[in-house]
Motif scaffolding. Sequence first.
Motif, PDB file in Angstrom:
ATOM      1  N   ASP A   1       0.812  -1.165  -0.004  1.00 43.06           N
ATOM      2  CA  ASP A   1      -0.087   0.132   0.122  1.00 43.06           C
ATOM      3  C   ASP A   1       0.966   1.199   0.136  1.00 43.06           C
ATOM      4  O   ASP A   1       1.798   1.281   0.672  1.00 43.06           O
ATOM      5  CB  ASP A   1      -1.084   0.101   1.213  1.00 43.06           C
TER       6      ASP A   1
ATOM      7  N   ALA B   1      -3.417   0.884  -3.694  1.00 45.84           N
ATOM      8  CA  ALA B   1      -3.264  -0.453  -2.911  1.00 45.84           C
ATOM      9  C   ALA B   1      -2.277  -1.279  -3.440  1.00 45.84           C
ATOM     10  O   ALA B   1      -1.717  -0.981  -4.405  1.00 45.84           O
ATOM     11  CB  ALA B   1      -4.823  -0.932  -2.955  1.00 45.84           C
TER      12      ALA B   1
ATOM     13  N   GLU C   1      -1.833  -2.823  -7.287  1.00 45.35           N
ATOM     14  CA  GLU C   1      -2.443  -1.749  -8.031  1.00 45.35           C
ATOM     15  C   GLU C   1      -1.157  -1.289  -9.259  1.00 45.35           C
ATOM     16  O   GLU C   1      -0.360  -1.226  -8.776  1.00 45.35           O
ATOM     17  CB  GLU C   1      -3.134  -0.761  -7.644  1.00 45.35           C
TER      18      GLU C   1
END
Length: 219
Positions: free
Chosen positions: A98, A142, A145
């Motif tokens: 993240d 995230a 991603e």
Amino acid sequence: MISCVELLIAGLLVAPVPASIEAQVREGVASRWRVEATRLELAWGRMDAALREDATVTLAGAGREGWVGVTLTTPDGTPRVVRVRAGLRQSVAVAAHDLVSGTRLAAADVAWKEATVWGPPRDPNAGPGEVETGWLVRRPIAAGESLVWPAVAPPLAVEAGAPVTLVWMQGGVRVSRAGIAMNGAAKGGWVQVRVDGRADRFVGQATGEGEVRLPGGMR
């Protein structure tokens, strides 16, 4: 690679696509995109009947999302239109974990994976290129991603209102002059520059921190 069998199981096709038709579409898209046919992924849209092997193929479309209109014409002259989505199998940068907005990418923040990117190859003039360390994270991202612009962006090489050095180079001759940037830009971006004593504005590309290269020269 997505196979016809997998699409049948998913309910997207009612019959396999003949190899001759698949090959014609693959070669046609590869020629348009100027890529190797083996790099292409094809995902056919839903069809209500099987395709004939003896049909000739005409392509149309292939926009940003990769959808291609395929007109199949049989020897008796009957046309039929189906859709297929094309993309490229390639290595893409993803978040290794993240990421928080406002931070800069470090090597440990970036992972790579093989994925299908639907649509034609990226236009080198459409936004920044491949992600690099030091890029700014512009929103929360995230883990896993894709790291693509504008979610991440290169840092500004030139700040609006900041002093810059205008540079013109040709044949080993370098001419420089001080100015003020009228807008901010990352490396490679276009910048308008104000120079004291001049009513007009110079326009050049940011080539480094506080430096703007003029393509035409200083007049």
